[in-house]
Scaffold this active site. Sequence first.
Site, short mmCIF file in Angstrom:
data_model
loop_
_atom_site.label_atom_id
_atom_site.label_comp_id
_atom_site.label_asym_id
_atom_site.label_seq_id
_atom_site.Cartn_x
_atom_site.Cartn_y
_atom_site.Cartn_z
N GLY A 190 0.76 -1.24 0.00
CA GLY A 190 0.00 0.00 0.00
C GLY A 190 0.79 1.28 0.00
N GLU A 203 4.19 -6.35 1.81
CA GLU A 203 3.80 -6.88 0.50
C GLU A 203 3.62 -5.77 -0.52
OE1 GLU A 203 0.96 -10.67 1.58
OE2 GLU A 203 0.09 -8.68 1.40
N PRO A 204 4.67 -5.07 -0.88
CA PRO A 204 4.52 -3.99 -1.84
C PRO A 204 4.21 -4.51 -3.25
CG PRO A 204 6.84 -4.42 -1.43
CD PRO A 204 6.07 -5.28 -0.46
N ARG A 246 2.50 -1.94 -6.09
CA ARG A 246 2.65 -0.71 -6.85
C ARG A 246 4.03 -0.06 -6.70
NH1 ARG A 246 -1.71 2.61 -7.83
NH2 ARG A 246 -2.89 1.45 -6.28
N ARG A 295 -7.51 2.57 -15.35
CA ARG A 295 -7.45 3.17 -14.01
C ARG A 295 -8.17 4.51 -13.91
NH1 ARG A 295 -3.16 4.51 -11.69
NH2 ARG A 295 -3.83 4.05 -9.57
N CYS A 325 -15.51 2.45 -27.69
CA CYS A 325 -16.85 3.01 -27.83
C CYS A 325 -17.48 3.23 -26.46
CB CYS A 325 -17.69 2.07 -28.68
SG CYS A 325 -16.92 1.79 -30.26
N GLU A 326 -16.87 4.11 -25.68
CA GLU A 326 -17.34 4.47 -24.34
C GLU A 326 -16.87 5.90 -24.11
OE1 GLU A 326 -18.68 2.49 -21.83
OE2 GLU A 326 -18.57 0.64 -23.00
N TYR A 362 -0.81 -2.09 -12.26
CA TYR A 362 -2.26 -2.11 -12.48
C TYR A 362 -2.65 -1.55 -13.85
CZ TYR A 362 -1.94 -3.04 -7.51
OH TYR A 362 -1.60 -3.59 -6.30
#
Length: 439
Positions: free
Chosen positions: A250, A292-293, A295, A332, A363-364, A392
Amino acid sequence: MILYPHLSVNGEGHLTIGGIDTLELAERFGTPAYVMDENTIRQNMRTYMQAAEKNFGKGALPLYASKALCFAEIYKIAKEEGLGVDCVSGGELFTARAAGFPAERIYFHGNNKTDRDIKDAMDMGVGTFVVDNIDELLAVNSEAARRNIVQNILLRITPGIDPHTHKAISTGNVDSKFGNAISTGQAMEIVKDALKLPNIKLNGLHCHIGSQIFDVKPFASAADIMIKFISEIKKECGGFEINELNLGGGLGVKYTDNDPYIDYAAAIGDMAEVINKFCRAHDIKTPLVRLEPGRSLVAAAGITLYTVGSVKEIPGFKNYISVDGGMPDNPRYALYQSEYTVCIADRADKPKDYKATVAGRCCESGDLIGENMDIQKAKRGDILAVLVTGAYNYSMASNYNRIPRPPVIMVKDGQARIVVRRESYEDLIKNDCLDNPVG
Ligand SMILES: *Cc1c(COP(=O)(O)O)cnc(C)c1O
């Protein structure tokens, strides 16, 4: 340097990564493409490794949370750097093992492991299961009993911490889908259940409070609550001592000029200090601490290269720059309104005196890389770089609109190599049953 030391601008004004011209990379490998600087990943892993050993003692293995970026090569790098890994699915386990990652250094996470996942993980000899709930605890115990083994586990505990991050990436609250809350008594209940089961060895506790956290304080609060809980277990469970405390991942990453830099070694030092203090206060031996990294090991190392297809200026409203990727390779912004830094790689030395919404090709209307972004003026054919996409992005990529996933290019010491190939149209239809009779 642009945000990080491996990103720079060369004499021609082009963005470089690891000393290589990104325009040459785009020419050679095509776009969109993820590009990662291997030395940055290794350096981040070493920072965690050294800080963990210095502060938590020998054996204080950092675990790479491989959901952040998952493919065979990354497990090879983690193995070489001596880390453990955290896997959350049968697919991640399979990839880790295919890359030759040692099973005993794997922690198996997830809030809903299927019977097949449990069997596959035990077939591989996965070192530690991080058990989320009572159903899973019983299922792990019966599968271990069937095999006549004792399975090492941690229990996932919810400390009830809100780390003030986006709600979709906050996981430590009492009402989270993950783990067992201390405040409701359910955490103590599952500890007692685990201690009764003959084919389970309760080695420790795990918590993970969320992601993109810039402050050590929420970790210190989590550690305080967890250590107090460990001392209650000692009192209530006949002196049973918890061996391992895993505080999850985190720690945040700088994505834009508005985010701070984090000194990870200093943050780990600060955590160790409070952990030791709390253990003395609660009169328990300091457990083996694990982090537990995800990112913070891989995000900064990666960029994504796109080709600009159009620049649309809507007078009185806004400007759009459309690129040849978008939410399939980077969901993201659509998921969390995550902010990014972008530049036109052809003119990275020029001021960012233009404002645009960078849009993908799906198409969004929500298929955006960002809104109101500072960037150089662009034209069709330019290479647009999005920075800090190592975490991510690839791991969350989809084939929405039947768009093939981009390749992952690893650069190291002036050389570039493909570590994940670009998907082909044939790959897209490889599971389609083309010759089924109609009806
Ligand atoms: C996602 C996750 C991590 C990694 O989080 P980062 O914010 O990427 O460091 C670690 N542990 C668990 C259990 C997770 O779910």
